[in-house]
Scaffold this motif. Structure first.
Motif, PDB file in Angstrom:
ATOM      1  N   PRO A  28       0.808  -1.220   0.000  1.00  0.00           N
ATOM      2  CA  PRO A  28       0.000   0.000   0.000  1.00  0.00           C
ATOM      3  C   PRO A  28       0.843   1.273   0.000  1.00  0.00           C
ATOM      4  O   PRO A  28       2.005   1.273   0.391  1.00  0.00           O
ATOM      5  CB  PRO A  28      -0.800  -0.109   1.287  1.00  0.00           C
ATOM      6  N   ILE A  29       0.224   2.312  -0.423  1.00  0.00           N
ATOM      7  CA  ILE A  29       0.827   3.638  -0.371  1.00  0.00           C
ATOM      8  C   ILE A  29      -0.140   4.527   0.404  1.00  0.00           C
ATOM      9  O   ILE A  29      -1.350   4.426   0.237  1.00  0.00           O
ATOM     10  CB  ILE A  29       1.101   4.188  -1.781  1.00  0.00           C
ATOM     11  N   ARG A  30       0.410   5.346   1.261  1.00  0.00           N
ATOM     12  CA  ARG A  30      -0.407   6.263   2.051  1.00  0.00           C
ATOM     13  C   ARG A  30       0.084   7.672   1.784  1.00  0.00           C
ATOM     14  O   ARG A  30       1.249   7.973   2.015  1.00  0.00           O
ATOM     15  CB  ARG A  30      -0.303   5.911   3.532  1.00  0.00           C
ATOM     16  N   VAL A  31      -0.813   8.512   1.311  1.00  0.00           N
ATOM     17  CA  VAL A  31      -0.457   9.873   0.925  1.00  0.00           C
ATOM     18  C   VAL A  31      -1.303  10.854   1.737  1.00  0.00           C
ATOM     19  O   VAL A  31      -2.515  10.684   1.853  1.00  0.00           O
ATOM     20  CB  VAL A  31      -0.719  10.090  -0.586  1.00  0.00           C
ATOM     21  N   ARG A  32      -0.681  11.876   2.252  1.00  0.00           N
ATOM     22  CA  ARG A  32      -1.408  12.910   2.982  1.00  0.00           C
ATOM     23  C   ARG A  32      -2.376  13.611   2.038  1.00  0.00           C
ATOM     24  O   ARG A  32      -2.112  13.763   0.855  1.00  0.00           O
ATOM     25  CB  ARG A  32      -0.454  13.925   3.594  1.00  0.00           C
ATOM     26  N   PHE A  33      -3.513  14.044   2.588  1.00  0.00           N
ATOM     27  CA  PHE A  33      -4.544  14.698   1.774  1.00  0.00           C
ATOM     28  C   PHE A  33      -3.971  15.871   0.985  1.00  0.00           C
ATOM     29  O   PHE A  33      -4.235  16.023  -0.198  1.00  0.00           O
ATOM     30  CB  PHE A  33      -5.698  15.205   2.643  1.00  0.00           C
ATOM     31  N   HIS A  34      -3.171  16.691   1.659  1.00  0.00           N
ATOM     32  CA  HIS A  34      -2.626  17.881   1.014  1.00  0.00           C
ATOM     33  C   HIS A  34      -1.754  17.506  -0.189  1.00  0.00           C
ATOM     34  O   HIS A  34      -1.862  18.105  -1.260  1.00  0.00           O
ATOM     35  CB  HIS A  34      -1.823  18.700   2.026  1.00  0.00           C
ATOM     36  N   THR A  35      -0.909  16.490  -0.036  1.00  0.00           N
ATOM     37  CA  THR A  35      -0.028  16.054  -1.125  1.00  0.00           C
ATOM     38  C   THR A  35      -0.835  15.499  -2.278  1.00  0.00           C
ATOM     39  O   THR A  35      -0.596  15.825  -3.450  1.00  0.00           O
ATOM     40  CB  THR A  35       0.959  14.986  -0.603  1.00  0.00           C
ATOM     41  N   PHE A  36      -1.810  14.644  -1.970  1.00  0.00           N
ATOM     42  CA  PHE A  36      -2.660  14.057  -3.005  1.00  0.00           C
ATOM     43  C   PHE A  36      -3.435  15.141  -3.747  1.00  0.00           C
ATOM     44  O   PHE A  36      -3.488  15.150  -4.980  1.00  0.00           O
ATOM     45  CB  PHE A  36      -3.627  13.058  -2.366  1.00  0.00           C
ATOM     46  N   ALA A  37      -4.005  16.085  -3.002  1.00  0.00           N
ATOM     47  CA  ALA A  37      -4.792  17.166  -3.613  1.00  0.00           C
ATOM     48  C   ALA A  37      -3.911  18.041  -4.497  1.00  0.00           C
ATOM     49  O   ALA A  37      -4.320  18.433  -5.600  1.00  0.00           O
ATOM     50  CB  ALA A  37      -5.472  17.999  -2.529  1.00  0.00           C
ATOM     51  N   ASP A  38      -2.695  18.349  -4.043  1.00  0.00           N
ATOM     52  CA  ASP A  38      -1.788  19.167  -4.855  1.00  0.00           C
ATOM     53  C   ASP A  38      -1.420  18.479  -6.164  1.00  0.00           C
ATOM     54  O   ASP A  38      -1.272  19.127  -7.189  1.00  0.00           O
ATOM     55  CB  ASP A  38      -0.508  19.483  -4.085  1.00  0.00           C
ATOM     56  N   ARG A  39      -1.263  17.168  -6.125  1.00  0.00           N
ATOM     57  CA  ARG A  39      -0.864  16.435  -7.335  1.00  0.00           C
ATOM     58  C   ARG A  39      -2.007  16.268  -8.329  1.00  0.00           C
ATOM     59  O   ARG A  39      -1.806  16.330  -9.530  1.00  0.00           O
ATOM     60  CB  ARG A  39      -0.344  15.055  -6.964  1.00  0.00           C
ATOM     61  N   TYR A  40      -3.218  16.008  -7.832  1.00  0.00           N
ATOM     62  CA  TYR A  40      -4.271  15.543  -8.723  1.00  0.00           C
ATOM     63  C   TYR A  40      -5.479  16.470  -8.875  1.00  0.00           C
ATOM     64  O   TYR A  40      -6.401  16.142  -9.606  1.00  0.00           O
ATOM     65  CB  TYR A  40      -4.750  14.159  -8.271  1.00  0.00           C
ATOM     66  N   PHE A  41      -5.477  17.645  -8.217  1.00  0.00           N
ATOM     67  CA  PHE A  41      -6.646  18.518  -8.336  1.00  0.00           C
ATOM     68  C   PHE A  41      -6.838  19.022  -9.760  1.00  0.00           C
ATOM     69  O   PHE A  41      -7.942  19.379 -10.148  1.00  0.00           O
ATOM     70  CB  PHE A  41      -6.575  19.677  -7.347  1.00  0.00           C
ATOM     71  N   VAL A  42      -5.787  19.015 -10.582  1.00  0.00           N
ATOM     72  CA  VAL A  42      -5.907  19.494 -11.965  1.00  0.00           C
ATOM     73  C   VAL A  42      -6.809  18.585 -12.805  1.00  0.00           C
ATOM     74  O   VAL A  42      -7.261  18.985 -13.874  1.00  0.00           O
ATOM     75  CB  VAL A  42      -4.532  19.629 -12.643  1.00  0.00           C
ATOM     76  N   LEU A  43      -7.075  17.384 -12.321  1.00  0.00           N
ATOM     77  CA  LEU A  43      -7.957  16.466 -13.046  1.00  0.00           C
ATOM     78  C   LEU A  43      -9.430  16.812 -12.864  1.00  0.00           C
ATOM     79  O   LEU A  43     -10.280  16.277 -13.570  1.00  0.00           O
ATOM     80  CB  LEU A  43      -7.727  15.027 -12.572  1.00  0.00           C
ATOM     81  N   LEU A  44      -9.717  17.711 -11.942  1.00  0.00           N
ATOM     82  CA  LEU A  44     -11.093  18.058 -11.624  1.00  0.00           C
ATOM     83  C   LEU A  44     -11.565  19.253 -12.440  1.00  0.00           C
ATOM     84  O   LEU A  44     -10.762  20.000 -12.978  1.00  0.00           O
ATOM     85  CB  LEU A  44     -11.216  18.381 -10.135  1.00  0.00           C
ATOM     86  N   PRO A  45     -12.871  19.443 -12.511  1.00  0.00           N
ATOM     87  CA  PRO A  45     -13.413  20.611 -13.213  1.00  0.00           C
ATOM     88  C   PRO A  45     -12.935  21.913 -12.573  1.00  0.00           C
ATOM     89  O   PRO A  45     -12.407  21.926 -11.466  1.00  0.00           O
ATOM     90  CB  PRO A  45     -14.926  20.461 -13.054  1.00  0.00           C
ATOM     91  N   ASP A  46     -13.157  23.009 -13.259  1.00  0.00           N
ATOM     92  CA  ASP A  46     -12.689  24.315 -12.803  1.00  0.00           C
ATOM     93  C   ASP A  46     -13.259  24.747 -11.456  1.00  0.00           C
ATOM     94  O   ASP A  46     -12.694  25.611 -10.804  1.00  0.00           O
ATOM     95  CB  ASP A  46     -13.018  25.391 -13.847  1.00  0.00           C
ATOM     96  N   GLN A  47     -14.363  24.159 -11.024  1.00  0.00           N
ATOM     97  CA  GLN A  47     -14.955  24.560  -9.747  1.00  0.00           C
ATOM     98  C   GLN A  47     -14.007  24.299  -8.575  1.00  0.00           C
ATOM     99  O   GLN A  47     -14.125  24.919  -7.533  1.00  0.00           O
ATOM    100  CB  GLN A  47     -16.267  23.833  -9.507  1.00  0.00           C
ATOM    101  N   PHE A  48     -13.067  23.392  -8.733  1.00  0.00           N
ATOM    102  CA  PHE A  48     -12.117  23.091  -7.669  1.00  0.00           C
ATOM    103  C   PHE A  48     -10.839  23.900  -7.807  1.00  0.00           C
ATOM    104  O   PHE A  48      -9.981  23.859  -6.968  1.00  0.00           O
ATOM    105  CB  PHE A  48     -11.754  21.605  -7.677  1.00  0.00           C
ATOM    106  N   ASN A  49     -10.697  24.629  -8.904  1.00  0.00           N
ATOM    107  CA  ASN A  49      -9.463  25.360  -9.148  1.00  0.00           C
ATOM    108  C   ASN A  49      -9.792  26.769  -9.636  1.00  0.00           C
ATOM    109  O   ASN A  49      -9.640  27.067 -10.794  1.00  0.00           O
ATOM    110  CB  ASN A  49      -8.613  24.616 -10.173  1.00  0.00           C
TER     111      ASN A  49
END
Length: 105
Positions: free
Chosen positions: A49-70
């Motif tokens: 398993p891999i465990r990633v802090r919320f902040h790190t995960f969000a920083d890496r992958y928030f660009v995959l979400l619609p503009d409402q998150f960015n």
């Protein structure tokens, strides 16, 4: 990578045209296959398993979400971004991940 001294970094290019805010799934998938990332993911799913802090995960992958998150770099709660990425991008991923108190695992 944190336990060794890497001397190169592989960057995944989101599109061939180098256009901003444009994501070509086929181009990215081909790069991930070529670099062996999909094999690494398969191995992780087998029980490493891999465990990633919320902040790190969000920083890496928030660009995959619609503009409402960015909107001008401001995002919702990091835990909300993590759960949205995992459920909206591919609903099957939500079953493979667990949301802890501080990390996604």
């Amino acid at each position: 990578m944190s336990k060794c001294t890497p001397w190169f970094v592989r960057c995944i290019k989101p599109n061939v045209e180098k256009a901003p805010m444009y994501f070509d799934e086929q181009v990215v998938l081909a790069q991930l296959r070529y670099t062996g990332m999909l094999e690494t993911i398969r191995i992780r799913k087998l029980g490493y398993p891999i465990r990633v802090r919320f902040h790190t995960f969000a920083d890496r992958y928030f660009v995959l979400l619609p503009d409402q998150f960015n909107v001008l770099g401001r995002r919702r709660d990091d835990k909300d971004v993590c759960s949205t990425v995992l459920s909206k991008i591919n609903p099957k991923w939500a079953l493979d991940w667990q949301m802890g108190m501080t990390k996604v695992s």
